[in-house]
Design an enzyme around this catalytic site. Structure first.
Site, PDB file in Angstrom:
ATOM      1  N   TYR A 170     -29.112   9.686  30.309  1.00  0.00           N
ATOM      2  CA  TYR A 170     -30.446   9.305  30.776  1.00  0.00           C
ATOM      3  C   TYR A 170     -30.417   8.982  32.278  1.00  0.00           C
ATOM      4  O   TYR A 170     -31.213   9.505  33.066  1.00  0.00           O
ATOM      5  CB  TYR A 170     -30.942   8.102  29.955  1.00  0.00           C
ATOM      6  CG  TYR A 170     -32.035   7.313  30.607  1.00  0.00           C
ATOM      7  CD1 TYR A 170     -33.294   7.872  30.825  1.00  0.00           C
ATOM      8  CD2 TYR A 170     -31.817   5.993  31.013  1.00  0.00           C
ATOM      9  CE1 TYR A 170     -34.299   7.139  31.433  1.00  0.00           C
ATOM     10  CE2 TYR A 170     -32.825   5.257  31.619  1.00  0.00           C
ATOM     11  CZ  TYR A 170     -34.055   5.836  31.829  1.00  0.00           C
ATOM     12  OH  TYR A 170     -35.048   5.119  32.439  1.00  0.00           O
TER      13      TYR A 170
ATOM     14  N   ASP B   5     -46.891  18.332  26.658  1.00  0.00           N
ATOM     15  CA  ASP B   5     -45.449  18.194  26.817  1.00  0.00           C
ATOM     16  C   ASP B   5     -45.090  18.570  28.250  1.00  0.00           C
ATOM     17  O   ASP B   5     -45.512  19.624  28.739  1.00  0.00           O
ATOM     18  CB  ASP B   5     -44.748  19.136  25.818  1.00  0.00           C
ATOM     19  CG  ASP B   5     -43.264  18.870  25.708  1.00  0.00           C
ATOM     20  OD1 ASP B   5     -42.638  18.525  26.736  1.00  0.00           O
ATOM     21  OD2 ASP B   5     -42.723  18.995  24.595  1.00  0.00           O
TER      22      ASP B   5
HETATM   23  P1  NAI Z   1     -41.970   4.583  27.487  1.00  0.00           P
HETATM   24  O1  NAI Z   1     -40.926   5.234  26.664  1.00  0.00           O
HETATM   25  O2  NAI Z   1     -42.782   3.509  26.879  1.00  0.00           O
HETATM   26  O3  NAI Z   1     -42.971   5.703  28.080  1.00  0.00           O
HETATM   27  C1  NAI Z   1     -42.545   7.007  28.379  1.00  0.00           C
HETATM   28  C2  NAI Z   1     -43.614   7.959  27.868  1.00  0.00           C
HETATM   29  O4  NAI Z   1     -43.187   9.303  28.148  1.00  0.00           O
HETATM   30  C3  NAI Z   1     -43.838   7.873  26.349  1.00  0.00           C
HETATM   31  O5  NAI Z   1     -45.163   7.530  26.068  1.00  0.00           O
HETATM   32  C4  NAI Z   1     -43.473   9.259  25.815  1.00  0.00           C
HETATM   33  O6  NAI Z   1     -44.332   9.712  24.793  1.00  0.00           O
HETATM   34  C5  NAI Z   1     -43.630  10.119  27.077  1.00  0.00           C
HETATM   35  N1  NAI Z   1     -42.817  11.332  26.950  1.00  0.00           N
HETATM   36  C6  NAI Z   1     -41.542  11.455  26.502  1.00  0.00           C
HETATM   37  N2  NAI Z   1     -41.166  12.738  26.482  1.00  0.00           N
HETATM   38  C7  NAI Z   1     -42.223  13.458  26.955  1.00  0.00           C
HETATM   39  C8  NAI Z   1     -42.467  14.838  27.159  1.00  0.00           C
HETATM   40  N3  NAI Z   1     -41.533  15.756  26.888  1.00  0.00           N
HETATM   41  N4  NAI Z   1     -43.669  15.222  27.622  1.00  0.00           N
HETATM   42  C9  NAI Z   1     -44.641  14.303  27.906  1.00  0.00           C
HETATM   43  N5  NAI Z   1     -44.470  12.964  27.742  1.00  0.00           N
HETATM   44  C10 NAI Z   1     -43.278  12.561  27.260  1.00  0.00           C
HETATM   45  O7  NAI Z   1     -41.245   4.059  28.803  1.00  0.00           O
HETATM   46  P2  NAI Z   1     -41.735   2.985  29.867  1.00  0.00           P
HETATM   47  O8  NAI Z   1     -41.036   1.720  29.629  1.00  0.00           O
HETATM   48  O9  NAI Z   1     -43.215   2.989  29.957  1.00  0.00           O
HETATM   49  O10 NAI Z   1     -41.135   3.596  31.205  1.00  0.00           O
HETATM   50  C11 NAI Z   1     -41.892   4.489  32.012  1.00  0.00           C
HETATM   51  C12 NAI Z   1     -40.958   5.173  32.994  1.00  0.00           C
HETATM   52  O11 NAI Z   1     -40.281   4.203  33.779  1.00  0.00           O
HETATM   53  C13 NAI Z   1     -39.882   6.017  32.307  1.00  0.00           C
HETATM   54  O12 NAI Z   1     -39.706   7.214  33.055  1.00  0.00           O
HETATM   55  C14 NAI Z   1     -38.646   5.158  32.409  1.00  0.00           C
HETATM   56  O13 NAI Z   1     -37.471   5.939  32.484  1.00  0.00           O
HETATM   57  C15 NAI Z   1     -38.888   4.380  33.682  1.00  0.00           C
HETATM   58  N6  NAI Z   1     -38.219   3.075  33.629  1.00  0.00           N
HETATM   59  C16 NAI Z   1     -38.764   2.040  32.917  1.00  0.00           C
HETATM   60  C17 NAI Z   1     -38.116   0.815  32.858  1.00  0.00           C
HETATM   61  C18 NAI Z   1     -38.725  -0.371  32.162  1.00  0.00           C
HETATM   62  O14 NAI Z   1     -38.216  -1.467  32.312  1.00  0.00           O
HETATM   63  N7  NAI Z   1     -39.810  -0.201  31.412  1.00  0.00           N
HETATM   64  C19 NAI Z   1     -36.820   0.606  33.521  1.00  0.00           C
HETATM   65  C20 NAI Z   1     -36.348   1.758  34.247  1.00  0.00           C
HETATM   66  C21 NAI Z   1     -37.042   2.934  34.302  1.00  0.00           C
END
Ligand code: NAI
Length: 242
Positions: A140, A55
């Site tokens: 967020y 975490d």
């Molecule tokens: P996602 O939700 O698939 O991946 C985020 C990961 O962070 C998840 O696997 C989750 O388990 C992990 N996580 C959440 N809380 C946590 C904690 N307390 N400790 C450790 N891990 C934790 O999101 P995605 O799409 O892969 O996005 C990755 C990053 O890019 C994020 O930070 C998101 O805000 C940013 N982002 C993504 C966009 C997109 O189009 N996919 C658009 C804008 C920003």
């Protein structure tokens, strides 16, 4: 320049959509990856990679994970406004602080996965440059604004370098009309990460995380200094998405 084969690269959010893609793509390029996520990593581990379930709000574990890393790709955390404020607080505020403390100790460079939701309340008719005012459109988005400002603080105070990538919509393909402006291809994201590592210096800068889309809402950023230019575009999807 960061040597990504000799010094490990910490990738948070490794079990998420973008993390899984980056783990595979950067692993194939020979990077030494230290992967971490709250959830288990669902794929076979890439060569030279390790995975730790953790975490981000656990300070001691984050500091240990970052030991000897030259680069931290920080993609973990609450990634939409569907997360509760408490979850956002733990991952995106407290966790972000742990990431920056780790970067300061290791003298590591940070790539911060920020979002267009830091500036989401500007009118779409405005073309935005990287120095436009923050206008977060959600808790967020506000937490990611905090993240960008944290990066600025650690650069000004400690010299920790950050590339904040304001990601638009990073998916395998654009799936709606808005993404004709905001889409970032996985391949362009990968190439951006490579440039974030390879650039001699990055300072503290912002990149609009979008491919070369004719309908883009966004203008100037630090891409020329990084040596990154997107090669993909949402334009060929305009016919089917309007
Ligand atoms: P996602 O939700 O698939 O991946 C985020 C990961 O962070 C998840 O696997 C989750 O388990 C992990 N996580 C959440 N809380 C946590 C904690 N307390 N400790 C450790 N891990 C934790 O999101 P995605 O799409 O892969 O996005 C990755 C990053 O890019 C994020 O930070 C998101 O805000 C940013 N982002 C993504 C966009 C997109 O189009 N996919 C658009 C804008 C920003």
């Amino acid at each position: 320049m960061i040597d990504t084969t000799q010094r490990p690269v910490l990738l948070t959010g490794a079990a998420g959509n973008l993390g899984r893609h980056l783990a595979r793509a950067l692993g194939e390029k020979g990077w030494t990856l230290r992967l971490s996520d709250l959830r288990p990593f669902p794929d076979p581990l890439p060569p030279r990679a390790s995975f730790t379930q953790a975490d981000l709000s656990d300070a001691a574990t984050v500091l240990r994970l970052a030991e000897s890393c030259g680069l931290i790709l920080h993609f973990g955390g609450a990634s939409t406004d569907d997360y509760s404020f408490e979850q956002i607080l733990g991952a995106n505020l407290r966790g972000l602080y742990h990431i920056y403390e780790a970067a300061r100790r290791e003298r590591a460079r940070v790539v911060f996965a920020s979002t267009n939701h830091t500036i989401g309340f500007h009118e779409r008719s405005e073309k935005l440059d990287d120095d436009c005012a923050f206008r977060s459109d959600s808790y967020y988005g506000l937490s990611k604004t905090y993240g960008e400002l944290m990066g600025r603080l650690y650069f000004d105070k400690h010299g920790v370098e950050t590339v904040a990538v304001r990601i638009g919509s990073c998916f395998p393909e654009p799936v709606d009309a808005r993404m004709l402006a905001t889409w970032l291809s996985y391949a362009d994201l990968t190439r951006l990460m490579e440039r974030c590592a390879a650039a001699e210096r990055v300072g503290c800068c912002v990149i609009w995380g979008a491919s070369a889309n004719a309908r883009t809402f966004w203008g100037r950023d630090a891409r020329a200094a990084l040596g990154w230019a997107p090669q993909d575009s949402a334009d060929p999807f305009a016919g089917q998405l309007g």
